[in-house]
Design a protein around this motif. Structure first.
Motif, PDB file in Angstrom:
ATOM      1  N   CYS A 154      -7.088  -1.522  -9.083  1.00 25.90           N
ATOM      2  CA  CYS A 154      -6.099  -0.542  -9.585  1.00 25.90           C
ATOM      3  C   CYS A 154      -5.020  -1.011 -10.576  1.00 25.90           C
ATOM      4  CB  CYS A 154      -5.533   0.419  -8.408  1.00 25.90           C
ATOM      5  SG  CYS A 154      -4.419  -0.807  -7.476  1.00 25.90           S
ATOM      6  N   THR A 205       0.756  -1.105   0.043  1.00 23.37           N
ATOM      7  CA  THR A 205      -0.042  -0.017   0.013  1.00 23.37           C
ATOM      8  C   THR A 205       0.674   1.239   0.083  1.00 23.37           C
ATOM      9  OG1 THR A 205      -0.219   0.290   2.342  1.00 23.37           O
ATOM     10  CG2 THR A 205      -1.610  -1.216   1.425  1.00 23.37           C
ATOM     11  N   HIS A 225      -8.890  -3.843  -3.769  1.00 19.68           N
ATOM     12  CA  HIS A 225      -8.187  -2.665  -4.335  1.00 19.68           C
ATOM     13  C   HIS A 225      -6.757  -3.015  -5.169  1.00 19.68           C
ATOM     14  CE1 HIS A 225      -6.782   1.462  -4.352  1.00 19.68           C
ATOM     15  NE2 HIS A 225      -5.378   0.855  -3.953  1.00 19.68           N
ATOM     16  N   GLY A 226      -6.241  -4.004  -4.541  1.00 20.65           N
ATOM     17  CA  GLY A 226      -5.087  -4.234  -5.389  1.00 20.65           C
ATOM     18  C   GLY A 226      -5.323  -4.689  -6.930  1.00 20.65           C
ATOM     19  N   HIS A 277      -6.108   4.346 -10.491  1.00 15.32           N
ATOM     20  CA  HIS A 277      -6.417   4.236  -9.300  1.00 15.32           C
ATOM     21  C   HIS A 277      -7.668   5.177  -9.318  1.00 15.32           C
ATOM     22  CE1 HIS A 277      -2.886   2.805  -7.178  1.00 15.32           C
ATOM     23  NE2 HIS A 277      -3.510   2.871  -6.058  1.00 15.32           N
ATOM     24  N   ASP A 313      -0.710  -3.482  -6.261  1.00 13.19           N
ATOM     25  CA  ASP A 313      -0.943  -2.183  -5.648  1.00 13.19           C
ATOM     26  C   ASP A 313       0.241  -1.277  -5.915  1.00 13.19           C
ATOM     27  OD1 ASP A 313      -2.477  -0.109  -4.727  1.00 13.19           O
ATOM     28  OD2 ASP A 313      -2.386  -0.666  -2.524  1.00 13.19           O
TER      29      ASP A 313
END
Length: 363
Positions: free
Chosen positions: A281, A142, A277-278, A263, A194
């Protein structure tokens, strides 16, 4: 050209560096934010021993993509029960560190809704009170330990809040690869992607400069080589250490540029389609590379240091890399129609992160 690079985080890197936590929090009252599995892994016990009597409050039920409904209770309990602590220590992935960043920003009333009202204006503000933050990531991805940003999700209203203030820069980052040894394959891949996105996003970015490029290029090269090897050998300490350093470098790169189009797209994919999320994006990286290529000669030269001078081959390399990690790379793979995808991209271009993209008209 002239360039400026600023990162105020005192960063400690290396196996065993978590032990420095005791010295860093001496004579302080400390609140701890950890992920739910920390207790079963024995990590919570270890942290309690390191912190001893200075530990006055523990949050251990952090949820992925922290949502306002859960955060409200957690925030108000923190300020009610541990408002006199000096430091919050976050040990976990991006969700734990994001949660801690939200907790340290105190409102005059102690009300979480007051914080949301301030965030909803989209304007910077000086909080009524704040705590210091020490961040120790347990995933290589992150970059939250060396950046000021946190995302707060409101799933009921299908929107997100972006938190970034001077006080949300961590005071100290402890990047200890030993904390990452038990991360399962799926999380290892998604967080590693990410980090790859952070590095690429910092290159195809209006805010890029030669210093951020140096961190980004090194991170990309390491991740492309290392992540597939690590996926097959999760207990390899050397590979874990290389990925931890690569993710840290990616974090340093985008700590100065912010992210960009991939993103901005990801937020819609997470809110609307529930994509982690990873993955959200990174699945568009080959597409966004194509949109970035040819927009700016200097940015092209930087991208070509990694991928060579042939766009088609560069996109194919990225696509094959993602496919090798079992990540699909088309909107249709995630139930998004071509018309919906077009609308998502257009909307993402208009967002704050989308405007950082060199394919946008932002300056």
């Amino acid at each position: 050209m002239t360039a400026r690079f600023h990162n105020p985080v005192d960063t400690r890197f290396g196996c065993g560096s978590l032990r420095q936590l005791a010295a860093l929090t001496e004579n302080q009252k400390v609140a701890l934010v950890v992920f739910p599995e920390a207790r079963a892994l024995g990590l919570l016990d270890r942290l309690q021993v390191l912190l001893g009597e200075r530990l006055v409050h523990v949050v251990e039920d952090v949820q992925p993509n922290p949502d306002v409904a859960w955060l409200r209770r957690t925030y108000e309990a923190f300020w009610r029960e541990a408002g006199d602590c000096q430091t919050v220590v976050a040990v976990g992935g991006g969700s734990a560190i994001d949660t801690a960043k939200a907790l340290i920003v105190g409102t005059a009333s102690g009300s979480f809704d007051e914080l949301l009202a301030l965030l909803s204006t989209g304007q910077p503000f000086v909080p009524a009170r704040a705590k210091a933050l020490i961040a120790a990531p347990t995933t290589a991805g992150t970059g939250s330990e060396v950046t000021p940003w946190a995302t707060i999700w409101d799933s009921a209203s299908q929107k997100k809040y972006s938190l970034h203030l001077d006080c949300t820069w961590p005071k100290v980052a402890i990047v200890d690869p030993e904390l990452m040894m038990t991360v399962p394959a799926g999380v290892t891949v998604s967080t590693g992607l990410d980090a790859l996105s952070h590095a690429l996003e910092s290159i195809w970015n209006h805010n890029a400069n030669p210093i951020s490029d140096t961190f980004a290029i090194s991170a990309i090269e390491d991740i492309l080589e290392c992540l597939p090897l690590l996926r097959r050998d999760l207990g390899n300490r050397e590979l874990r250490t290389r990925m931890a350093l690569a993710a840290l470098k990616a974090g340093m790169a985008f700590s100065n540029t912010k992210t960009a189009l991939a993103h901005s797209i990801s937020y819609e994919m997470t809110l609307r389609y529930g994509l982690p999320h990873g993955i959200a994006c990174s699945f568009t990286l080959p597409l966004v590379l194509g949109l970035a290529w040819g927009r700016d000669q200097e940015r092209d030269r930087t991208l070509q240091r990694v991928f060579g001078s042939d766009l088609r081959k560069a996109q194919a390399r990225l696509r094959e890399f993602l496919h090798s990690l079992e990540v699909k790379t088309e909107f249709g793979d995630y139930g998004v129609t071509p018309k919906e995808a077009e609308a998502i991209i257009e909307y993402a271009m208009q967002g704050a992160r989308g405007r950082n993209f060199i394919g946008s008209h932002a300056a």
